[in-house]
Design a protein around this motif. Structure first.
Motif, PDB file in Angstrom:
ATOM      1  N   SER A 145      12.909   2.655  -3.199  1.00 20.55           N
ATOM      2  CA  SER A 145      12.162   1.398  -3.173  1.00 20.55           C
ATOM      3  C   SER A 145      12.913   0.277  -2.473  1.00 20.55           C
ATOM      4  N   ARG A 146      14.171   0.087  -2.843  1.00 20.80           N
ATOM      5  CA  ARG A 146      14.961  -1.011  -2.283  1.00 20.80           C
ATOM      6  C   ARG A 146      15.195  -0.810  -0.787  1.00 20.80           C
ATOM      7  N   GLU A 150      13.876  -3.174   2.348  1.00 19.78           N
ATOM      8  CA  GLU A 150      14.805  -3.783   3.305  1.00 19.78           C
ATOM      9  C   GLU A 150      14.430  -3.432   4.738  1.00 19.78           C
ATOM     10  N   GLU A 185       8.218  -1.776  -7.423  1.00 23.59           N
ATOM     11  CA  GLU A 185       9.638  -2.136  -7.247  1.00 23.59           C
ATOM     12  C   GLU A 185       9.923  -2.422  -5.773  1.00 23.59           C
ATOM     13  N   HIS A 189      11.154  -6.112  -4.478  1.00 24.15           N
ATOM     14  CA  HIS A 189      12.358  -6.348  -3.687  1.00 24.15           C
ATOM     15  C   HIS A 189      11.996  -7.011  -2.350  1.00 24.15           C
TER      16      HIS A 189
END
Length: 398
Positions: A145-146, A150, A185, A189
């Motif tokens: 997810s992160r 990004e 999530e 983020h």
């Protein structure tokens, strides 16, 4: 071509066409001329001004039942960003697969070039962007997810302004809970690190929105605004009717509501429960039927007469718009009125599943079918009575 009538049946009212035919205003080119502005529209304008003027970054949700104007508001945000040389990613969620949904978001970044240009070819291959993304979207177990967020921030940062707009987010409600958490999530983020001059917005029906907030409260705490659409007021309905009629008038009139009376519009507003799409559907049907019989004016008595429940199965089927008739007939004759899934109907009519799914949901919105909690489709109770009386077999035999 002498003697050819240009305006067909609606000329009896001095109209060139039925102005209520398009239920979704986002499909109309000059939508600004007919849109009835509510408080949410003013607040969205303020948000756009804040984003464009001060390079602010804002996240919001738009919540409301079907037909309340959620899509139109998202499209308005997209238009504002694009008019300022920004990039707007608008995705109509049509899946419960978070891998496909995420891929759709990134696919929208693809430059508008020929089909020979492979997916996201202009994005940096040196950084292994495509390889990294494809690996993470190969399986939900690989979904980071992160990292995905990004990558999205990195690509969106290339534009002076940007927007991520997700429509009909309720359609991923049936995804596995851990996958929904993974997706939210990723969005959380992204919002936490989104570029300057960015809008993140999504639209959803209330039932799904409530479920999502329970599953992932941390994401919803990140939202700056939560807009809950309210029903259209009677005065706003009058304005809607006047604006739509004005677009197709070919003969001047002192009464901007003509051929409708105020009492007729008041009754239609009541029957439509303030839902814009439902009101437009009723207006379209009433005007169409009134023109056939040359009812003039169209008062509350005419509305009541036209909108009475069908007296037979044959009358019910006659009222179904022709582009939906095969689906309803399949449910009536092959599945005894349902409940039945869209996949079962698609097999009978031999059409693509998603096309059938969209049309069945539109039939619910039009009032010809009813949905159930399991996502199936069935005829209304009054049609069920016709089936119990054996009318289906008689009609099928004919």
């Amino acid at each position: 071509m002498e003697g050819l009538k240009l305006y067909q049946s609606y000329e009896v009212y001095g109209l060139s066409a039925n102005p209520f035919e398009q239920l979704a205003s986002e499909g109309i080119t000059d939508v600004e001329s007919i849109h009835v502005y509510q408080e949410i529209d003013m607040r969205l304008q303020m948000i756009v001004s804040e984003v464009i003027g001060n390079k602010s970054s804002i996240a919001l949700s738009i919540v409301g039942p079907l037909g309340m104007g959620k899509t139109q508001r998202l499209k308005t945000l997209a238009k504002a960003i694009e008019e300022n040389k920004g990039k707007a990613i608008y995705v109509k969620v049509d899946t419960n697969d978070i891998l496909k949904l995420t891929r759709d978001i990134f696919y929208a970044l693809k430059p508008p070039k020929s089909r020979t240009n492979i997916f996201l070819e202009n994005l940096s291959r040196k950084l292994g962007f495509i390889d990294r993304l494809e690996k993470m979207l190969s399986d939900s177990k690989e979904y980071k997810s992160r990292d995905i967020a990004e990558l999205l921030v990195e690509q969106m940062s290339k534009y002076p302004y940007c927007a991520l707009l997700l429509d009909e987010l309720e359609n991923m409600q049936s995804a596995r809970e851990h996958e929904k958490i993974q997706f939210f999530e990723m969005l959380r983020h992204f919002i936490s690190t989104m570029p300057k001059g960015c809008i993140v917005a999504f639209a959803c029906v209330p039932e799904a929105y409530e479920e999502y907030t329970k599953i992932f409260p941390a994401f919803f705490m990140r939202l700056h605004y939560e807009f809950k659409l309210r029903p259209m007021s009677l005065d706003e309905t009058f304005e809607l009717v006047k604006k739509r009629l004005n677009r197709v008038r070919i003969r001047d009139t002192d009464d901007p509501l003509y051929p409708f009376t105020e009492e007729a519009i008041r009754l239609i507003h009541q029957l439509g429960k303030g839902n814009p799409r439902q009101i437009l559907r009723l207006l379209h049907y009433v005007l169409s039927e009134s023109a056939k019989h040359k009812f003039d004016p169209i008062d509350d008595y005419v509305v009541t007469t036209i909108l009475e429940e069908p007296k037979s199965l044959e009358e019910y089927l006659t009222r179904i718009p022709k582009e939906y008739k095969d689906l309803v007939e399949a449910i009536v004759f092959e599945f005894n009125g349902g409940p039945v899934s869209y996949i079962q109907v698609a097999k009978v009519v031999k059409k693509p599943g998603m096309q059938v799914y969209d049309k069945l949901n539109e039939l619910i919105r039009l009032g010809f079918l009813v949905g159930d909690p399991k996502g199936n489709y069935k005829v209304p109770d009054y049609v069920r009575k016709f089936l119990e009386e054996g009318q289906a077999e008689k009609l099928k035999g004919e």
